[in-house]
Scaffold this active site. Structure first.
Site, PDB file in Angstrom:
ATOM      1  N   LYS A  83       0.838  -1.190   0.000  1.00 14.49           N
ATOM      2  CA  LYS A  83       0.000   0.000   0.000  1.00 14.49           C
ATOM      3  C   LYS A  83       0.876   1.245   0.000  1.00 14.49           C
ATOM      4  CE  LYS A  83      -4.053   1.847   2.439  1.00 14.49           C
ATOM      5  NZ  LYS A  83      -5.039   1.593   3.508  1.00 14.49           N
ATOM      6  N   SER A 158      -9.495   2.372   1.930  1.00 11.77           N
ATOM      7  CA  SER A 158      -8.405   3.034   1.257  1.00 11.77           C
ATOM      8  C   SER A 158      -7.414   2.077   0.597  1.00 11.77           C
ATOM      9  CB  SER A 158      -7.657   3.930   2.251  1.00 11.77           C
ATOM     10  OG  SER A 158      -7.093   3.167   3.304  1.00 11.77           O
ATOM     11  N   SER A 182     -10.820   0.127   5.775  1.00  5.10           N
ATOM     12  CA  SER A 182      -9.962   0.238   4.595  1.00  5.10           C
ATOM     13  C   SER A 182      -9.392  -1.076   4.093  1.00  5.10           C
ATOM     14  CB  SER A 182      -8.823   1.216   4.872  1.00  5.10           C
ATOM     15  OG  SER A 182      -9.309   2.529   4.919  1.00  5.10           O
TER      16      SER A 182
END
Length: 473
Positions: A83, A158, A182
Site C-alpha cells: 500500500k 483506502s 480500509s
C-alpha cells in the site's frame, strides 16, 4: 485464458507450494505477473509504482537461494504489492499526496519488512486515497482506481489499489491498513478477502501514536487461506510496539475447517437498526444464511449494543487526524483535500473532556461486546452499506434514501465494528443480479482472529463466490 493467466489467478497457497516444490520458478511466476500487470493495469490503475527490473532480479536471487539449499520462507517467491501509505526502502512512497510525490524512504516499515523476510518479492505500490482518508481510492497524483468487475466504478478504499490488483490477478498477495474499513470495504467491492486483525496482532512500526488501537495493518488475498498464510508472516510480537500481542503468527496458517458444527452465529443485517443498507445487499446476504445452517451452525438475528461506538470512533479518529495531519494542513491548506482538513479541524476543536468521554464510551462498548460473545461465536453483518459507485463520486451522500452527514457516514457498517476492537473479515458474499460483488463481514470476539478465518474459510468453500473472476483480458 492462457496458462500464464491461469497461474496468476490461482491462490497464493497453491503458488507458494508450486515454487517450493520447484514446479514453477520464482522468476517464471514473476514474469507471468509482470506481463499481466503490463496488459491490465493501465485500465485499472491499481499499481501506481512498479519496479519490474528490481522484481525480476529479486526473483532470480530467490531461485538461487533455493537452488543452493538455503532455508526459504512461507511466502518464498510470491509477488506482493505494498500500500502506498506503507514505507518501502528505496521505493517511492507518496501517501497519494503531491506533497510526497518524490519521497523515497531509506528503510522498510515493519509490515513490509516482515513480508520480505518471509520470502515475498515486492513489485510495487498500490493506489490509495490521499493519506488513506476515505473508502474510495482516488487522488490528484495518480487518479482513480477502477473496479475490475465494472470499469468506471469504485474499487473501494483506502486499500482499493490492493483489492483491485488482487481481483485482477496482478499479484497473489497484498497488504493494507484499516481504521474505518480500509481493508474490508475494498475487499467487498472487489470480491476478495480482507482481514482487519485484532489491534496489536500485526504490530505497526514506526508510528507516532503507538498506543492507539483504531488503525491496524493486515493482509488481503483472493482466499481466506491466502490471508491466513500472510498472517503467519505478519503477526507476532515486537517489543517496540506497546500494544503488540505475544502470540506468534505461524499457527494462523494451520489447515482451516470446512464444517461449523455447533457454531453460534448472530446475524445483524443493519447492526441493530443503526445503519441503513442498500436492499440489494441485504437480499444477497440473507440468501447466504442457510449456508451456515447447512454447515452445522445455529443462526439467530441479534446484535451487541453498539451505543457509544459512533462517539468513540468519531472523536478518536479526529484526534488522530489532528495529531497526524494538523501541522501539515496548517502549512499546506491548499494541497490537502477538504475531507482531511475537515477531520483534522474537528480534532483541533476537541477538549480533553471530549476525549475522556469518548474513552469512557469506548471502554463500556468493549465490555458489552465481550459479554455478547459469551453467547455467540461470530457476528455476521454486511461489510458495506452501498454497492460500488461511480469513480467520479467522492463519496455516497445517501444510503438507501437516508442522507449521510459527512464522508464517513456511508462506512458505518465498518467504523462501528472498528470501535469494538474485534477482528473482522470481509469474505465474498455473493453478487447482485447485475453482477456487482457483495461482501459478508465476519466479526469475532476480541483476539479471536483464528475463529473469523475458520468461519470465513468454511463459508467460502461452501459457496465458491470468490472463484468468480472479473471479466478481464
Amino acid at each position: 485464458m492462457s496458462d500464464l493467466d491461469e497461474l496468476c489467478t490461482r491462490p497464493a497457497t497453491e503458488l507458494a507450494a508450486l515454487v517450493r516444490d520447484r514446479e514453477v520458478s520464482a522468476r517464471e511466476l514473476m514474469d507471468a505477473h509482470l506481463d499481466r500487470i503490463e496488459r491490465l493495469n493501465p485500465e485499472l490503475n491499481a499499481i501506481v509504482t512498479l519496479d519490474a527490473e528490481g522484481a525480476r532480479a529479486a526473483a532470480d536471487a530467490a531461485d538461487a537461494r533455493q537452488a543452493a539449499g538455503e532455508p526459504i520462507g512461507p511466502l518464498h517467491g510470491l509477488p506482493v504489492a505494498h500500500k502506498d501509505t506503507h514505507v518501502t526502502g528505496g521505493m517511492r512512497t507518496t501517501w497519494g499526496s503531491p506533497l510526497h510525490a518524490e519521497n523515497v524512504p531509506a528503510e522498510d516499515e515493519l509490515v513490509v519488512a516482515r513480508l520480505r523476510a518471509a520470502g515475498a518479492i515486492r513489485v510495487g505500490k498500490t493506489n490509495v486515497p490521499e493519506f488513506a482518508a476515505g473508502s474510495h481510492t482516488f487522488n490528484t497524483l495518480f487518479g482513480a482506481t477502477h473496479n475490475p468487475y465494472r470499469h468506471g466504478l469504485s474499487a473501494g478504499g483506502s486499500s482499493g489499489g490492493a483489492a483491485a490488483a488482487l481481483a485482477a490477478g496482478l499479484v497473489p498477495l497484498a497488504e493494507g491498513s484499516d481504521m474505518g474499513g480500509s481493508l474490508r470495504n475494498p475487499a467487498a467491492f472487489c470480491n476478495v478477502v480482507g482481514l482487519r486483525p485484532t489491534p496489536g496482532r500485526v504490530p505497526s512500526h514506526p508510528t507516532a501514536i503507538g498506543w492507539s488501537q483504531l488503525s491496524v495493518q493486515g493482509p488481503m488475498g483472493r482466499t481466506v487461506a491466502d490471508v491466513a498464510l500472510a498472517m503467519s508472516a505478519l503477526a507476532g510480537p515486537d517489543p517496540r510496539v506497546p500494544i503488540s500481542l505475544s502470540e506468534p503468527g505461524a499457527p494462523l496458517a494451520a489447515p482451516l475447517p470446512t464444517e461449523l458444527t455447533g457454531l453460534r452465529v448472530a446475524w445483524a443485517p443493519d447492526l441493530g437498526g443503526r445503519v441503513p443498507v442498500d436492499p440489494a445487499i441485504t437480499a444477497v446476504l440473507m440468501a447466504q444464511l442457510g449456508v451456515f445452517r447447512d454447515l452445522g451452525a445455529t443462526v439467530e438475528e441479534d446484535c451487541p449494543d453498539l451505543t457509544g461506538a459512533d462517539e468513540a470512533f468519531g472523536v478518536l479518529r479526529a484526534w488522530l487526524f489532528e495529531a497526524s495531519y494538523g501541522d501539515l494542513v496548517r502549512r499546506h491548506p491548499d494541497q490537502v483535500k477538504e475531507t482531511i482538513r475537515w477531520n483534522a479541524a474537528r480534532g483541533a476543536e476537541l477538549t480533553g473532556a471530549d476525549v475522556g468521554r469518548a474513552e469512557v464510551a469506548h471502554t463500556a462498548l468493549y465490555q458489552r461486546v465481550v459479554e455478547f460473545f459469551e453467547r455467540y461465536d461470530v457476528l455476521l453483518a454486511p461489510t458495506t452499506q452501498v454497492l460500488p459507485f461511480p469513480v467520479e463520486q467522492e463519496y455516497p451522500t445517501e444510503v438507501a434514501g437516508v442522507p449521510q452527514e459527512d464522508y464517513l457516514g456511508w462506512m458505518r457498517s465498518c467504523t462501528l465494528i472498528s470501535a469494538t476492537g474485534c477482528p473482522a473479515l470481509s469474505v465474498p458474499g455473493g453478487f447482485t443480479p447485475d453482477g456487482l460483488p457483495v461482501g459478508l463481514q465476519v466479526i469475532g470476539a476480541p483476539r479471536a482472529d483464528r475463529t473469523v478465518l475458520e468461519v470465513g474459510h468454511a463459508f467460502e468453500q461452501a459457496t465458491g463466490h470468490g472463484l468468480r473472476r472479473p471479466p478481464l483480458g
